[in-house]
Design an enzyme around this catalytic site. Structure first.
Site, PDB file in Angstrom:
ATOM      1  CE  LYS A 292      -3.099   2.726   2.912  1.00  0.00           C
ATOM      2  NZ  LYS A 292      -3.870   3.296   1.809  1.00  0.00           N
TER       3      LYS A 292
ATOM      4  CE  LYS B  50       2.012  11.234  -1.791  1.00  0.00           C
ATOM      5  NZ  LYS B  50       2.056  12.253  -2.865  1.00  0.00           N
ATOM      6  CB  SER B  51       8.707   6.947  -0.454  1.00  0.00           C
ATOM      7  OG  SER B  51       8.294   7.547  -1.665  1.00  0.00           O
ATOM      8  NE  ARG B  52       6.503   0.030   3.147  1.00  0.00           N
ATOM      9  CZ  ARG B  52       5.165  -0.083   3.027  1.00  0.00           C
ATOM     10  NH1 ARG B  52       4.542   0.372   1.968  1.00  0.00           N
ATOM     11  NH2 ARG B  52       4.466  -0.653   3.986  1.00  0.00           N
ATOM     12  CB  ILE B  53       9.982   8.375   4.435  1.00  0.00           C
ATOM     13  CG1 ILE B  53      10.766   7.903   3.218  1.00  0.00           C
ATOM     14  CG2 ILE B  53      10.894   9.137   5.392  1.00  0.00           C
ATOM     15  CD1 ILE B  53      11.912   6.964   3.556  1.00  0.00           C
TER      16      ILE B  53
END
Length: 241
Positions: free
Chosen positions: A27, A221-224
């Site tokens: 996701k 976002k971007s898993r940050i």
């Protein structure tokens, strides 16, 4: 505050099928991260206020059972176990706060807590891309508190509490249902009215977790991802972020 929680995806293994559908599940989080609103000048010094705000947000955001929380316990030998229970009270009036739930005192979680009264809670609110972890010591609530809550429950839930020997194996589902039906006939009239009071069994009651650590997670976002982690300083009687 930790702005970069970019966890490792794990090392590859020859025994794992990297083309499986499971590996491709992902996701992309899109909502904003944790931030200060205009009225939050003191909010970030008190994790109990943050929890109250996030919990209210979850309740109004169509989250399925926002009070569901994963309760993790461990035996005296360190064997872990986890299951979902429902938050039934949250006390933010006195630091460091309390998180309350009710259960069967003969269950595995209760046996774990009798040996090792430390536990962790985890709330997952995927619809609003948020999670909260809570760690601390656990103690039983008073008999009076357990009694008050027990009699606030629907009669069916009270009958369920005395018909099921939680964490114990049974021969069949039919035996449990027969036990429940027999208790219904004993306690309820033809129209479902309570003709005989369903009393709280002594092995059923509440626990509260007194937190020493509370962590808030927000998908980015971007898993940050964003995380805020608080530890309670008992000497100074305040939370440290």
């Amino acid at each position: 505050m930790s702005n970069a929680d970019n966890s490792s995806e794990g090392a590859s293994s020859a025994s794992i099928n990297h083309n499986s559908a499971t590996f491709n599940l992902r996701k992309e989080y899109t909502e904003e991260g944790i931030h200060h609103d205009d009225d939050e000048s003191s909010l970030f010094t008190d994790p109990l206020k943050i929890f109250s705000q996030w919990f209210d947000h979850a309740k109004t955001s169509n989250v399925l059972e926002p009070n569901a929380m994963c309760l993790a316990t461990a035996s005296v030998t360190g064997a872990p176990s986890a299951r979902y229970v429902l938050l039934k009270g949250f006390d933010s009036n006195k630091q460091p706060g309390k998180f309350l739930w009710y259960t069967n005192y003969n269950s595995r979680k209760a046996r774990d807590l009798a040996e090792n009264p430390q536990a962790a809670l985890c709330f997952w609110w995927g619809e609003i891309e948020r999670s909260v972890r809570v760690e601390g010591r656990v103690e039983k609530v008073t008999e009076e508190e357990s009694e008050e809550y027990f009699f606030s429950r629907p009669v069916g839930a009270r009958l369920g509490a005395i018909s099921s020997n939680q964490s114990e194996a049974i021969e069949s589902r039919a035996l449990l249902e027969d036990r429940f039906d027999a208790l219904k006939k004993e306690h309820l009239g033809e129209n479902g009215e309570e003709k005989k009071t369903v009393q709280r069994p002594p092995h059923w009651g509440g626990y509260c977790l007194v937190p020493h650590t509370i962590e808030f997670w927000k998908g980015r976002k971007s898993r940050i991802h964003d995380r805020l982690s608080y530890t309670y300083n008992e000497t100074e009687e305040k939370w440290i972020v």
